[in-house]
Design a protein around this motif. Sequence first.
Motif, PDB file in Angstrom:
ATOM      1  N   ALA A 226       0.859  -1.188   0.000  1.00 46.31           N
ATOM      2  CA  ALA A 226       0.000   0.000   0.000  1.00 46.31           C
ATOM      3  C   ALA A 226       0.886   1.225   0.000  1.00 46.31           C
ATOM      4  N   ALA A 227       0.428   2.270  -0.666  1.00 43.41           N
ATOM      5  CA  ALA A 227       1.192   3.525  -0.717  1.00 43.41           C
ATOM      6  C   ALA A 227       0.233   4.694  -0.863  1.00 43.41           C
ATOM      7  N   TYR A 228       0.501   5.762  -0.124  1.00 47.00           N
ATOM      8  CA  TYR A 228      -0.318   6.973  -0.197  1.00 47.00           C
ATOM      9  C   TYR A 228       0.576   8.206  -0.229  1.00 47.00           C
ATOM     10  N   LEU A 229       0.107   9.197  -0.987  1.00 51.26           N
ATOM     11  CA  LEU A 229       0.780  10.485  -1.090  1.00 51.26           C
ATOM     12  C   LEU A 229      -0.207  11.578  -0.712  1.00 51.26           C
ATOM     13  N   VAL A 230       0.281  12.598  -0.048  1.00 49.53           N
ATOM     14  CA  VAL A 230      -0.534  13.773   0.239  1.00 49.53           C
ATOM     15  C   VAL A 230      -0.197  14.832  -0.795  1.00 49.53           C
ATOM     16  N   LEU A 231      -1.188  15.182  -1.604  1.00 48.63           N
ATOM     17  CA  LEU A 231      -1.037  16.236  -2.604  1.00 48.63           C
ATOM     18  C   LEU A 231      -1.680  17.508  -2.062  1.00 48.63           C
ATOM     19  N   GLU A 232      -0.992  18.642  -2.203  1.00 50.44           N
ATOM     20  CA  GLU A 232      -1.544  19.900  -1.714  1.00 50.44           C
ATOM     21  C   GLU A 232      -1.300  21.020  -2.716  1.00 50.44           C
ATOM     22  N   SER A 233      -2.207  21.971  -2.702  1.00 53.69           N
ATOM     23  CA  SER A 233      -2.028  23.169  -3.514  1.00 53.69           C
ATOM     24  C   SER A 233      -0.882  23.989  -2.924  1.00 53.69           C
ATOM     25  N   GLU A 234      -0.389  24.943  -3.710  1.00 55.44           N
ATOM     26  CA  GLU A 234       0.710  25.786  -3.235  1.00 55.44           C
ATOM     27  C   GLU A 234       0.355  26.500  -1.936  1.00 55.44           C
ATOM     28  N   GLY A 235      -0.883  26.981  -1.854  1.00 59.06           N
ATOM     29  CA  GLY A 235      -1.297  27.696  -0.661  1.00 59.06           C
ATOM     30  C   GLY A 235      -1.271  26.827   0.576  1.00 59.06           C
ATOM     31  N   ASN A 236      -1.785  25.617   0.467  1.00 56.18           N
ATOM     32  CA  ASN A 236      -1.810  24.710   1.613  1.00 56.18           C
ATOM     33  C   ASN A 236      -0.422  24.183   1.963  1.00 56.18           C
ATOM     34  N   ALA A 237       0.467  24.137   0.968  1.00 52.85           N
ATOM     35  CA  ALA A 237       1.801  23.580   1.191  1.00 52.85           C
ATOM     36  C   ALA A 237       2.806  24.613   1.688  1.00 52.85           C
ATOM     37  N   ALA A 238       2.408  25.858   1.803  1.00 50.78           N
ATOM     38  CA  ALA A 238       3.328  26.923   2.207  1.00 50.78           C
ATOM     39  C   ALA A 238       4.000  26.591   3.534  1.00 50.78           C
ATOM     40  N   GLY A 239       5.320  26.651   3.558  1.00 51.08           N
ATOM     41  CA  GLY A 239       6.073  26.398   4.778  1.00 51.08           C
ATOM     42  C   GLY A 239       6.324  24.943   5.073  1.00 51.08           C
ATOM     43  N   LYS A 240       5.821  24.043   4.236  1.00 50.78           N
ATOM     44  CA  LYS A 240       5.993  22.606   4.467  1.00 50.78           C
ATOM     45  C   LYS A 240       7.149  22.052   3.646  1.00 50.78           C
ATOM     46  N   LYS A 241       7.646  20.887   4.071  1.00 52.88           N
ATOM     47  CA  LYS A 241       8.582  20.141   3.241  1.00 52.88           C
ATOM     48  C   LYS A 241       7.838  19.690   1.988  1.00 52.88           C
ATOM     49  N   VAL A 242       8.460  19.866   0.839  1.00 53.97           N
ATOM     50  CA  VAL A 242       7.850  19.447  -0.425  1.00 53.97           C
ATOM     51  C   VAL A 242       8.789  18.453  -1.102  1.00 53.97           C
ATOM     52  N   TYR A 243       8.281  17.273  -1.391  1.00 55.85           N
ATOM     53  CA  TYR A 243       9.100  16.230  -2.028  1.00 55.85           C
ATOM     54  C   TYR A 243       9.270  16.468  -3.524  1.00 55.85           C
ATOM     55  N   ALA A 244       8.178  16.847  -4.180  1.00 54.08           N
ATOM     56  CA  ALA A 244       8.203  17.009  -5.635  1.00 54.08           C
ATOM     57  C   ALA A 244       6.885  17.622  -6.076  1.00 54.08           C
ATOM     58  N   GLU A 245       6.818  17.960  -7.348  1.00 55.90           N
ATOM     59  CA  GLU A 245       5.595  18.468  -7.951  1.00 55.90           C
ATOM     60  C   GLU A 245       5.059  17.453  -8.953  1.00 55.90           C
ATOM     61  N   VAL A 246       3.733  17.274  -8.955  1.00 59.57           N
ATOM     62  CA  VAL A 246       3.094  16.486 -10.015  1.00 59.57           C
ATOM     63  C   VAL A 246       2.943  17.425 -11.206  1.00 59.57           C
ATOM     64  N   ALA A 247       3.854  17.299 -12.164  1.00 59.42           N
ATOM     65  CA  ALA A 247       3.930  18.267 -13.262  1.00 59.42           C
ATOM     66  C   ALA A 247       3.089  17.882 -14.464  1.00 59.42           C
ATOM     67  N   GLY A 248       2.813  16.589 -14.632  1.00 54.64           N
ATOM     68  CA  GLY A 248       2.043  16.156 -15.796  1.00 54.64           C
ATOM     69  C   GLY A 248       1.504  14.752 -15.610  1.00 54.64           C
ATOM     70  N   TYR A 249       0.513  14.441 -16.404  1.00 57.89           N
ATOM     71  CA  TYR A 249      -0.066  13.096 -16.376  1.00 57.89           C
ATOM     72  C   TYR A 249      -0.819  12.852 -17.677  1.00 57.89           C
ATOM     73  N   GLY A 250      -0.953  11.594 -18.010  1.00 60.16           N
ATOM     74  CA  GLY A 250      -1.696  11.233 -19.213  1.00 60.16           C
ATOM     75  C   GLY A 250      -2.304   9.861 -19.050  1.00 60.16           C
ATOM     76  N   ASN A 251      -3.466   9.666 -19.638  1.00 65.00           N
ATOM     77  CA  ASN A 251      -4.142   8.371 -19.589  1.00 65.00           C
ATOM     78  C   ASN A 251      -4.719   8.066 -20.960  1.00 65.00           C
ATOM     79  N   ALA A 252      -4.560   6.837 -21.410  1.00 61.72           N
ATOM     80  CA  ALA A 252      -5.113   6.415 -22.699  1.00 61.72           C
ATOM     81  C   ALA A 252      -5.417   4.930 -22.632  1.00 61.72           C
ATOM     82  N   ASN A 253      -6.292   4.476 -23.489  1.00 62.13           N
ATOM     83  CA  ASN A 253      -6.643   3.061 -23.507  1.00 62.13           C
ATOM     84  C   ASN A 253      -6.603   2.555 -24.939  1.00 62.13           C
ATOM     85  N   ASP A 254      -5.743   1.557 -25.199  1.00 62.34           N
ATOM     86  CA  ASP A 254      -5.662   1.054 -26.566  1.00 62.34           C
ATOM     87  C   ASP A 254      -6.740   0.002 -26.859  1.00 62.34           C
ATOM     88  N   ALA A 255      -7.450  -0.481 -25.799  1.00 64.58           N
ATOM     89  CA  ALA A 255      -8.582  -1.396 -25.982  1.00 64.58           C
ATOM     90  C   ALA A 255      -8.248  -2.541 -26.940  1.00 64.58           C
TER      91      ALA A 255
END
Length: 397
Positions: A226-255
């Motif tokens: 099991a694995a979980y990540l906490v994603l936060e907006s810039e405003g909510n993340a202010a002053g916190k340790k930040v591991y990385a940014e989710v910069a992009g994503y894509g989904n497709a189905n070749d069926a």
Amino acid sequence: MQKVLVTGMGMISAIGKNLSENHQSLRSGVTGIGKAVHFESQYASKLPFGECGISNDRLKEILGLEDSVGYTRTCLLASKAFEEAIEDAGLTARALSDPETALVSASTVGGMCLTDQLYEDANLKSSGSEYLDAYGCSAHTLKLIERYKIRGFTDTINTACSSSANAIMLGARLIRSGRAGRVIVGGVDSLAKYTVNGFNALKILSESACKPFDENRDGLNLGEGAAYLVLESEGNAAGKKVYAEVAGYGNANDAYHPSAMSDEATGAIRCMREAVAMAGVDPGEIGYVNAHGTGTNNNDDVELFGMKELFGQLPPFSSTKSFTGHTLGAAGAVEAIYSILSIYYSELYPSLNISNPMKAYASPLIKFEEKRPVRYVLSNSFGFGGNCTSLLFRRAS
């Protein structure tokens, strides 16, 4: 649009019961694939598995759930990783109950890890067990909602092996669109007769530790975690340790096929291109790819073909499933965390067990490398039915 930042992570897998242990195993090249101790099956003594080395009773003790009712192993693994993630992000009970806090989880097996008990209950061979409400994919999510009093948007995704990658994608979309300020995302799956018997019927389970991207690969090993990540907006993340940014994503189905990808890598190429395009980067800027890399003939051939089409000259790549086995619905989140650790610590993690790399393409990483700063990492998760998802993570500025 809001940036999507990762402020907390938690996990349990065959190579560690928490984030720190997983990281150390990756650095040391220690695999978790071997003989299953807690999983009861006729195949437990015949096949290697990526089993979490902790019993259900011990998990209940750690979580303070000794008197709990209806908690399957799936629910327990999810609770363990979820609790670490929210503690890592410093989320209070008030923050968890904030309507702006959402939860998107994922699973393929769900409570069907109790395959025999499910059979007894479904066929009225029992008087009705405590698990009657626990067999669905969303049962673990409902347990988390109840325990942590989550009042915001919640959902459970099942798209086979891309499930928790899609949970991360949906969470990022909720934040980018302003529909949530914070989303806890991830997934879970535990070993089950249901899935082991199914994969065995497909003849794709290896009798030895898997070797993704090796010429002599002969199948995958099933794992759990099991694995979980906490994603936060810039405003909510202010002053916190930040591991990385989710910069992009894509989904497709070749069926193309219920359990295979198309030879043309249609879905794989499209989702990788979408992720790269969303981040606004050139493919040549990707410093590492955490490949789906199951170790089956079809997957490894198709994935490398797709990567070659996108990149031309392949960046460093590997499959961390050689550490954990294939954790199914948890794999996208497990490997997202490994990708983020690569960025955060400037490290590249290898594929294990390779002695004869596939000749048609560039060789995968076979040794741990440190002091290798990477700005962008692509993580691939390809599911049955052709549901393909790629996540692109960026070093936090």
